[in-house]
Design an enzyme around this catalytic site. Sequence first.
Site, short mmCIF file in Angstrom:
data_model
loop_
_atom_site.label_atom_id
_atom_site.label_comp_id
_atom_site.label_asym_id
_atom_site.label_seq_id
_atom_site.Cartn_x
_atom_site.Cartn_y
_atom_site.Cartn_z
N SER A 1 0.74 -1.33 -0.05
CA SER A 1 0.02 0.08 0.00
C SER A 1 0.78 1.27 -0.05
O SER A 1 1.78 1.34 0.65
CB SER A 1 -0.95 0.10 1.17
OG SER A 1 -1.67 1.18 1.33
N ASP A 2 0.38 2.43 -0.75
CA ASP A 2 0.99 3.58 -0.52
C ASP A 2 0.67 4.20 0.73
O ASP A 2 -0.33 3.61 1.25
CB ASP A 2 0.31 4.72 -1.66
CG ASP A 2 0.74 4.21 -3.00
OD1 ASP A 2 1.99 3.81 -3.21
OD2 ASP A 2 -0.02 4.69 -3.98
N LYS A 3 1.30 5.11 1.03
CA LYS A 3 1.06 5.73 2.50
C LYS A 3 0.26 7.16 2.43
O LYS A 3 -0.91 7.08 3.02
CB LYS A 3 2.66 6.15 3.19
CG LYS A 3 2.08 7.03 4.41
CD LYS A 3 3.52 7.51 4.96
CE LYS A 3 4.16 8.39 4.32
NZ LYS A 3 3.23 9.90 4.62
N LYS B 1 9.10 -0.29 -7.51
CA LYS B 1 7.73 -0.83 -6.93
C LYS B 1 7.48 -2.09 -7.65
O LYS B 1 6.81 -3.23 -7.03
CB LYS B 1 6.65 0.28 -6.99
CG LYS B 1 5.25 0.04 -6.21
CD LYS B 1 4.52 1.08 -6.34
CE LYS B 1 3.08 1.17 -5.41
NZ LYS B 1 2.25 2.30 -5.50
N THR C 1 -1.72 -1.05 -4.37
CA THR C 1 -2.12 0.19 -4.58
C THR C 1 -1.29 1.40 -5.43
O THR C 1 0.01 0.99 -5.17
CB THR C 1 -2.55 0.94 -3.34
OG1 THR C 1 -1.41 1.44 -2.49
CG2 THR C 1 -3.40 0.10 -2.33
#
Length: 875
Positions: A332-334, A600, A617
């Site tokens: 997941s992105d932050k 990524k 994501t």
Amino acid sequence: MEFDRLSHILWHGVTRQEVWSLLNTSQQGLSGEEALKRQDLFGPNELPKAQRKSVLTVYFHQFISPLIYLLCAAALVSILIGEVTDALFIFAVLQINAIIGTIQEWKAQKSAESLNAMVKNRVVVLRDGKRIEIDSAQLVPGDYAFLESGALIPADIRLIQSLEARADESLLTGESVTVNKGALEAIGEESAIGDRHNMLHAGTTLSQGRCEGIVTQIGLHTELGRIAQALQTTENAAPPLVQRLDKFTRSIGFLVVLAVVILGATMVWQGVSVKEVFFLAVALSVSAIPEGLPVAITVALSISSFHMSKRNVIVRALPAVEGLGACTVIASDKTGTLTVNELTVRRLWLAEGPELEVSGEGYSPKGEVDFKAARLAVAASLCNEATFRLEKEGYHHFGDAVDVAFLVMAAKAGLDRESLLERHPEHGFLPFESERKFSASINHFDDEALVSLKGAAEVIAPLCSNIKSEDILKRAEEMASQGYRVLALAQGSWSEDHELDALSGRKDLTFLGLAGLIDPLRPEAFDAIKKCACAGVGVRMVTGDHPATALALAKELGIAHEKSDVVTGAELKDLQDDPINLAETIHSARVFARVEPVQKLNIVQSLQENNHFVAVTGDGVNDAPALRSANIGVAMGKEGTDVARGAADLIITDDNFASIVNGVEEGRIAYANVRKVIYLLVSTGASEIVLFFLCLISGMPLPLFAVQLLWLNLVTNGVQHVGLSLEKGEGDELHDPPRNPKMPIFNRRMIEEVVISGLFIGIVAYLFFQYALANGFDEASARSSLLLLMVLFENTHVFNCRSERKSLFKMPLLRNPILVMMVILTQAIHIGAAYVPGLNTTLNIQPVSLDQWLTLLPLALGLIVVMEIYKWLRR
């Protein structure tokens, strides 16, 4: 102004001034009133959509099945041999099945259309001199549009300004290499599409840079519109799950037909008439083979996708409905996913030494900034691409969250970007790109030009000469360890001899200070992370932030616990030549900080090679490769780029990590419901085969006629599976580990369930038929009672199918009232049919007395006892 006139203009071949004149617009954009007039004149900016199947098409599609062809043949033969009543009944069954299938498929089609309508392509334009964001369908010729990297180009646009712009035009040209775009004057009228560097074309993608331009053509009159018919897809491929089940249906169909042929040959040898054997063989084949299974599964997945939309998850690819439930890791992105994406500048550390606090929170200019930070605030405002202004309804903003945060800070200091630009005109701009990690703006100050930079501390610090780079990085590390997102700002002189691309080679800039921004974690993220841990789903944070900042937030969320849980992009790069160590590092890491976009993708692929089923994501254009490569790509609906959304399987409308976890839960429910429908259809079909073989072996009469089997198939499973697909879940979906995505639906548990239930129904039905004949029942009465018993069996069995593990007594009936209603409805239809003249004689059924019904009910309920014992032993 008319389309016909505009469509004959070669917009790349006229000057920019002519473009303004021909479209009767200006640098202030269109007025709102004029835009509405043009919308009425030109219509919406849309391409022809794949034509929705008509109700008639959907209806006739229900008859495309080899088994339906068999039934039609049986009906025709019935007419030829004088059995008109049987033929009419068969046609009636076909009609009812077709109507039910049409309603289900039509609803699924409409549901898919409504979900697609939720995904909007937005574009920023000038209207009445102000930037506003509109749906791309509202664009009209003459609109002045602003585009940035990751945008899907919504119309044909003549460029007026551009910064490092490159476009992916492979959709139109077939050329995979991106094309440079610039605000050039007229170029050759005969230029091919790929050589029109001053135009952006609808359907292509701005893969890099920033652009401004005038909309010249929309909809069908764009270059894409002219080939729109060739681009339309009228038929989507069936989801892999449905394809596997369709293959299974064909395989089991072959086996059943083989069994029926053997059964039929034996019956003929025993003296049964060929006509009777023919009808029975056809009916038994159709009844035993779950030919409606693929449609039932598609409907179940469509219903689940609708449920997901209610929980902020839009399904773009139907397999992702059940696929998300199998994921073992969510990368997941932050920012904006685990956090609220409302950055606030809270702390400043200036080059002169003092540390300053900035008061106020969120996107409100209420707060104070020390006057010592004025120069930093000016630089941050000029090196900025966002908008923050006061309007009638309050403060309005759009743009990157970091840029907005700096404009809010400047507003607290009494500064306004538009006023600053009037005093310090912009001469050049270098937009932020994730590979560069900084942005820059060149502005005129009195008698000199200055360049202002904003970006990562480790990139900005080496460019400055007024303070040691080590001191900057040490202070940035301290601020990051406290949970701040840290950016550095600098300024320097500028001359025409300098090149923007050469900024990274300078060493003479003046360091202005560090800004510490805080982006609060979403309150619901804490519970979502706990749910993931409970569900056996690992969470990996992937961010471009400083590793200390990422670790501080990851600790708070419970994702990571110590420094060794964090891996940086630089560390991954150092391990490129050591694939074994690289794979181990990625597997053990919980946080990936300062990663580059290509890394990524490497993280996702490495996790997959380690047997993980990965959901990832993303929101940027550079996330698209990772989204495509992941088992389930999840794009952000609010802040995500068009490219990211196009590459994803799912879109989260609120950009919230908790919604992804909701999607995991719904995915598990969807898969469980698919299994329940399969269990019901296959086990009941198997029981009918068991019943007939036992009667055949023991030399008994036919237990049920062809029309009775068709009726049984129609009034029970044909209705009940819809109610079963509406199950809301058992409540503990997130308490179990993820299923193995490679695990077949017909695993050991499913086989055991089908065999046990199929044998019990078939054997009990056989014993009852034998008992009835031995105790004075004539064949007609025995068959009538047996048919009622089979209906009762299937009515009770559907409640067994509500859960493969839990006792049905722990599954409240009111959790699925529609299923209860459908079971009552099937009973009412069957009992009522005995009182309908013509239908009762066709079906050879007799009125049901209460005593008879109460006598048969315990036999049917025995199935519940058997399956409850099975579940108990399984537990």
